[in-house]
Design a protein around this motif. Structure first.
Motif, PDB file in Angstrom:
ATOM      1  N   GLN A 145       0.813  -1.212   0.000  1.00 39.09           N
ATOM      2  CA  GLN A 145       0.000   0.000   0.000  1.00 39.09           C
ATOM      3  C   GLN A 145       0.851   1.268   0.000  1.00 39.09           C
ATOM      4  O   GLN A 145       0.391   2.322  -0.445  1.00 39.09           O
ATOM      5  CB  GLN A 145      -0.937  -0.002   1.211  1.00 39.09           C
ATOM      6  N   ILE A 146       2.077   1.191   0.479  1.00 37.72           N
ATOM      7  CA  ILE A 146       2.972   2.354   0.406  1.00 37.72           C
ATOM      8  C   ILE A 146       3.296   2.688  -1.047  1.00 37.72           C
ATOM      9  O   ILE A 146       3.464   3.860  -1.416  1.00 37.72           O
ATOM     10  CB  ILE A 146       4.260   2.100   1.219  1.00 37.72           C
ATOM     11  N   ILE A 147       3.352   1.656  -1.907  1.00 38.79           N
ATOM     12  CA  ILE A 147       3.645   1.854  -3.327  1.00 38.79           C
ATOM     13  C   ILE A 147       2.368   1.988  -4.153  1.00 38.79           C
ATOM     14  O   ILE A 147       2.276   2.823  -5.054  1.00 38.79           O
ATOM     15  CB  ILE A 147       4.490   0.682  -3.877  1.00 38.79           C
ATOM     16  N   HIS A 148       1.364   1.141  -3.867  1.00 43.54           N
ATOM     17  CA  HIS A 148       0.101   1.142  -4.619  1.00 43.54           C
ATOM     18  C   HIS A 148      -1.050   1.142  -3.619  1.00 43.54           C
ATOM     19  O   HIS A 148      -1.519   0.078  -3.222  1.00 43.54           O
ATOM     20  CB  HIS A 148      -0.054  -0.124  -5.487  1.00 43.54           C
ATOM     21  N   GLN A 171       1.266   8.710  -5.535  1.00 46.71           N
ATOM     22  CA  GLN A 171       0.304   9.763  -5.854  1.00 46.71           C
ATOM     23  C   GLN A 171       0.502  11.006  -4.993  1.00 46.71           C
ATOM     24  O   GLN A 171       0.281  12.133  -5.466  1.00 46.71           O
ATOM     25  CB  GLN A 171      -1.129   9.262  -5.723  1.00 46.71           C
ATOM     26  N   MET A 172       0.968  10.850  -3.767  1.00 45.72           N
ATOM     27  CA  MET A 172       1.250  12.031  -2.958  1.00 45.72           C
ATOM     28  C   MET A 172       2.294  12.907  -3.639  1.00 45.72           C
ATOM     29  O   MET A 172       2.170  14.133  -3.694  1.00 45.72           O
ATOM     30  CB  MET A 172       1.712  11.622  -1.562  1.00 45.72           C
ATOM     31  N   LEU A 213      -6.544  14.932  -0.084  1.00 38.32           N
ATOM     32  CA  LEU A 213      -5.803  14.215  -1.120  1.00 38.32           C
ATOM     33  C   LEU A 213      -6.740  13.694  -2.205  1.00 38.32           C
ATOM     34  O   LEU A 213      -6.450  13.798  -3.405  1.00 38.32           O
ATOM     35  CB  LEU A 213      -5.012  13.067  -0.498  1.00 38.32           C
ATOM     36  N   MET A 214      -7.884  13.152  -1.810  1.00 39.50           N
ATOM     37  CA  MET A 214      -8.825  12.605  -2.789  1.00 39.50           C
ATOM     38  C   MET A 214      -9.418  13.706  -3.661  1.00 39.50           C
ATOM     39  O   MET A 214      -9.590  13.534  -4.877  1.00 39.50           O
ATOM     40  CB  MET A 214      -9.926  11.828  -2.066  1.00 39.50           C
ATOM     41  N   VAL A 215      -9.730  14.842  -3.074  1.00 34.86           N
ATOM     42  CA  VAL A 215     -10.247  15.964  -3.846  1.00 34.86           C
ATOM     43  C   VAL A 215      -9.172  16.458  -4.818  1.00 34.86           C
ATOM     44  O   VAL A 215      -9.445  16.734  -5.992  1.00 34.86           O
ATOM     45  CB  VAL A 215     -10.717  17.105  -2.929  1.00 34.86           C
ATOM     46  N   ALA A 216      -7.933  16.568  -4.328  1.00 43.50           N
ATOM     47  CA  ALA A 216      -6.830  17.018  -5.184  1.00 43.50           C
ATOM     48  C   ALA A 216      -6.659  16.097  -6.379  1.00 43.50           C
ATOM     49  O   ALA A 216      -6.485  16.558  -7.515  1.00 43.50           O
ATOM     50  CB  ALA A 216      -5.535  17.075  -4.370  1.00 43.50           C
ATOM     51  N   LYS A 231     -15.670   4.346  -8.610  1.00 43.94           N
ATOM     52  CA  LYS A 231     -14.207   4.436  -8.495  1.00 43.94           C
ATOM     53  C   LYS A 231     -13.826   4.251  -7.028  1.00 43.94           C
ATOM     54  O   LYS A 231     -13.535   5.195  -6.323  1.00 43.94           O
ATOM     55  CB  LYS A 231     -13.713   5.779  -9.000  1.00 43.94           C
ATOM     56  N   VAL A 232     -13.872   3.028  -6.546  1.00 41.19           N
ATOM     57  CA  VAL A 232     -13.669   2.787  -5.128  1.00 41.19           C
ATOM     58  C   VAL A 232     -12.195   2.678  -4.770  1.00 41.19           C
ATOM     59  O   VAL A 232     -11.747   3.150  -3.738  1.00 41.19           O
ATOM     60  CB  VAL A 232     -14.414   1.505  -4.687  1.00 41.19           C
ATOM     61  N   GLY A 233     -11.389   2.065  -5.646  1.00 38.38           N
ATOM     62  CA  GLY A 233     -10.021   1.706  -5.300  1.00 38.38           C
ATOM     63  C   GLY A 233      -9.210   2.790  -4.639  1.00 38.38           C
ATOM     64  O   GLY A 233      -8.639   2.594  -3.567  1.00 38.38           O
ATOM     65  N   LYS A 234      -9.119   3.974  -5.265  1.00 34.94           N
ATOM     66  CA  LYS A 234      -8.277   5.040  -4.744  1.00 34.94           C
ATOM     67  C   LYS A 234      -8.972   5.868  -3.672  1.00 34.94           C
ATOM     68  O   LYS A 234      -8.428   6.863  -3.207  1.00 34.94           O
ATOM     69  CB  LYS A 234      -7.809   5.946  -5.888  1.00 34.94           C
ATOM     70  N   THR A 235     -10.205   5.515  -3.296  1.00 33.78           N
ATOM     71  CA  THR A 235     -10.875   6.225  -2.211  1.00 33.78           C
ATOM     72  C   THR A 235     -11.200   5.280  -1.060  1.00 33.78           C
ATOM     73  O   THR A 235     -11.879   5.655  -0.121  1.00 33.78           O
ATOM     74  CB  THR A 235     -12.183   6.884  -2.703  1.00 33.78           C
ATOM     75  N   ASP A 236     -10.678   4.062  -1.144  1.00 35.10           N
ATOM     76  CA  ASP A 236     -10.988   3.048  -0.138  1.00 35.10           C
ATOM     77  C   ASP A 236      -9.996   3.128   1.021  1.00 35.10           C
ATOM     78  O   ASP A 236      -9.298   2.164   1.346  1.00 35.10           O
ATOM     79  CB  ASP A 236     -10.959   1.654  -0.782  1.00 35.10           C
ATOM     80  N   VAL A 237      -9.920   4.292   1.649  1.00 35.95           N
ATOM     81  CA  VAL A 237      -8.999   4.508   2.762  1.00 35.95           C
ATOM     82  C   VAL A 237      -9.572   3.881   4.022  1.00 35.95           C
ATOM     83  O   VAL A 237     -10.745   4.065   4.344  1.00 35.95           O
ATOM     84  CB  VAL A 237      -8.769   6.019   2.982  1.00 35.95           C
ATOM     85  N   SER A 238      -8.745   3.133   4.725  1.00 35.51           N
ATOM     86  CA  SER A 238      -9.174   2.506   5.972  1.00 35.51           C
ATOM     87  C   SER A 238      -8.895   3.444   7.146  1.00 35.51           C
ATOM     88  O   SER A 238      -7.773   3.920   7.302  1.00 35.51           O
ATOM     89  CB  SER A 238      -8.442   1.178   6.190  1.00 35.51           C
ATOM     90  N   VAL A 239      -9.919   3.699   7.954  1.00 38.85           N
ATOM     91  CA  VAL A 239      -9.805   4.611   9.088  1.00 38.85           C
ATOM     92  C   VAL A 239      -9.901   3.808  10.382  1.00 38.85           C
ATOM     93  O   VAL A 239     -10.826   3.005  10.564  1.00 38.85           O
ATOM     94  CB  VAL A 239     -10.907   5.690   9.051  1.00 38.85           C
ATOM     95  N   LEU A 240      -8.940   4.030  11.266  1.00 43.53           N
ATOM     96  CA  LEU A 240      -8.902   3.344  12.559  1.00 43.53           C
ATOM     97  C   LEU A 240      -9.417   4.283  13.644  1.00 43.53           C
ATOM     98  O   LEU A 240      -8.853   5.354  13.870  1.00 43.53           O
ATOM     99  CB  LEU A 240      -7.469   2.909  12.878  1.00 43.53           C
ATOM    100  N   ILE A 241     -10.509   3.892  14.290  1.00 49.15           N
ATOM    101  CA  ILE A 241     -11.049   4.632  15.425  1.00 49.15           C
ATOM    102  C   ILE A 241     -11.222   3.641  16.572  1.00 49.15           C
ATOM    103  O   ILE A 241     -12.016   2.700  16.469  1.00 49.15           O
ATOM    104  CB  ILE A 241     -12.389   5.311  15.089  1.00 49.15           C
ATOM    105  N   GLY A 242     -10.472   3.824  17.612  1.00 52.97           N
ATOM    106  CA  GLY A 242     -10.462   2.848  18.703  1.00 52.97           C
ATOM    107  C   GLY A 242      -9.838   1.564  18.205  1.00 52.97           C
ATOM    108  O   GLY A 242      -8.699   1.553  17.743  1.00 52.97           O
TER     109      GLY A 242
END
Length: 443
Positions: free
Chosen positions: A190-193, A200-201, A247-250, A378-389
């Motif tokens: 995920q650091i590369i893709h 992309q950053m 980042l996603m908006v950009a 277009k899910v792939g590049k917006t499928d960010v995993s968020v950790l809460i607790g």
């Protein structure tokens, strides 16, 4: 890793980038130095005059950000070295003019630029053109340099090629087969893709800087500070949600305003057409630079030379027809999918050319991908995993912005027909009739 020498490169995007040991050796290799002569945005400087930055700069930037991500997630030195090497080499086989000729190279070699990178790293294909044999004959392949530094070339190639870690074993010529040690550590891939990756950053910030477009702003420091690992995957903590949204908006805005700019796509299509009507041997396209290909096309004579000179002097084809996605019916967009096939697209171009008495090379039809035409999510590049607790959820659960972007395609047109200025009126009438554009309106 034994550090014998260290250099600092001053970068306009990231400031000081430090390279040492094998990374410094790789940076100075001819395979990477070639990237100094390949523009990151191909022919986009026809629209954005400042867009003359190169794949070399981008590769250094991705290397730098990948190292920072590895540090942020607390990875070991061994893991970090492998990831940074993959980042530095991820674009080593990009063809001239970058993405413009990716599909063409794949059709010629049977390998995309990532697969070709593996072949180059492992020494399975030549790493230099025949003219440079006196410089580089006998030089060891990149895999030998990595092995000497204690970095696994197999794992580096695995990270470059595979977006995910669940791809099973791999086979590399001369190295047998085996399972990547990253196979249960998705975060390395995920650091590369990934949805928030180093590639992309860097390109969003770098491309925005050099084009002068303000849409590519990314809060990289906030994102890096909020990265973590959970169950083998990269996650963003709650405090990074807004930065991830940014980042996603950009990315979305840069695609619509720069990467799929209508004039950019026209000039790219002209270059591809110049190559298609030439008799050039492009089996070593992955070793050529922008200047190599330009010189070869100019030397061809005939239509190839004329089209390349037109590109260089910005005497560009004009849009005879352009249909915007918002104005087209779903049935019409579905009918265009057939023209994503190169042979069918060429048949359409020939039909339009025949109707107006033009050379088929003077008619260019451009359609986006099938997924864009059919408005697939277009899910792939917006499928960010968020950790809460101790719970991980997709960012769309917490962000209406991310949810909206999953179904928004940044390409606002569905077909363009371009021709020389003198043919514009005739081509418009012919294309509208052949494409049944009177029936294309979605109202």
């Amino acid at each position: 890793m034994n550090v014998t020498e260290r250099k600092v490169v001053h970068d306009p995007i990231h400031g000081s980038i430090t390279l040492d040991g094998p990374f410094l050796e790789v940076m100075d290799r001819h395979e990477i130095q070639r990237l100094r002569s390949i523009r990151q945005l191909g022919l986009s400087n026809a629209v954005f005059p400042g867009a003359n930055h190169t794949r070399f700069e981008h590769s250094l930037g991705v290397y730098h950000l990948a190292g920072r991500m590895a540090d942020s997630m607390g990875l070991s030195e061994e893991e970090s070295d492998t990831i940074r090497m993959a980042a530095l080499l991820h674009d080593v086989c990009h063809p001239p003019f970058s993405h413009t000729l990716e599909r063409m190279m794949e059709s010629i070699t049977g390998l995309d630029h990532m697969e070709m990178s593996r072949a180059l790293i492992m020494g399975d294909v030549p790493s230099f053109m025949e003219r440079d044999r006196s410089y580089f004959d006998g030089i060891d392949p990149l895999c030998t340099l990595m092995e000497d530094a204690g970095i696994s070339p197999e794992e580096v190639c695995d990270l470059i090629i595979n977006p995910h870690s669940d791809t099973g074993g791999f086979t590399l010529s001369g190295y047998g087969s085996g399972q990547s040690s990253f196979s249960d550590r998705e975060y390395a891939h995920q650091i590369i893709h990934g949805p928030v990756d180093a590639d992309q950053m860097d390109y969003l910030m770098r491309d925005a800087h050099y084009t002068g477009v303000i849409h590519g702003a990314v809060d990289k420091d906030r994102l890096l500070s909020q990265m973590d690992i959970y169950n083998g995957r990269m996650v963003i903590r709650k405090g990074g949600i807004v930065a991830a949204e940014g980042l996603m908006v950009a990315r979305t805005l840069m695609y619509s305003s720069v990467y799929y700019h209508k004039t950019v796509k026209t000039v790219e299509a002209m270059l591809r057409r110049a190559i298609e009507v030439s008799d050039l041997d492009l089996s070593e396209l992955y070793l050529m630079t922008d200047a190599d290909l330009t010189s070869a096309l100019l030397g061809c004579g005939g239509l190839s030379s004329d089209m390349m000179r037109s590109v260089l002097n910005r005497r560009l084809y004009k849009n005879a027809v352009i249909v915007y996605s918002a104005d087209a019916s779903e049935d019409f967009k579905a009918s265009l999918v057939r023209y994503t096939d190169a042979d069918r697209r060429r048949s359409l171009e020939c039909e339009i050319a025949s109707a107006i008495g033009a050379d088929p090379a003077e008619v260019i039809v451009d359609v986006p991908s099938e997924s864009s035409l059919l408005s697939k999510a277009k899910v792939g590049k917006t499928d960010v995993s968020v950790l809460i607790g101790d719970r991980v959820r997709p960012i769309s659960r917490y962000s209406s912005v991310a949810k909206a972007l999953q179904s928004r395609d940044p390409i606002d047109w569905c077909v363009m027909v371009s021709v020389p200025e003198r043919l514009r009126s005739d081509a418009e009438r012919a294309a509208r009739r052949i494409l049944s554009l009177d029936d294309a309106d979605g109202s």
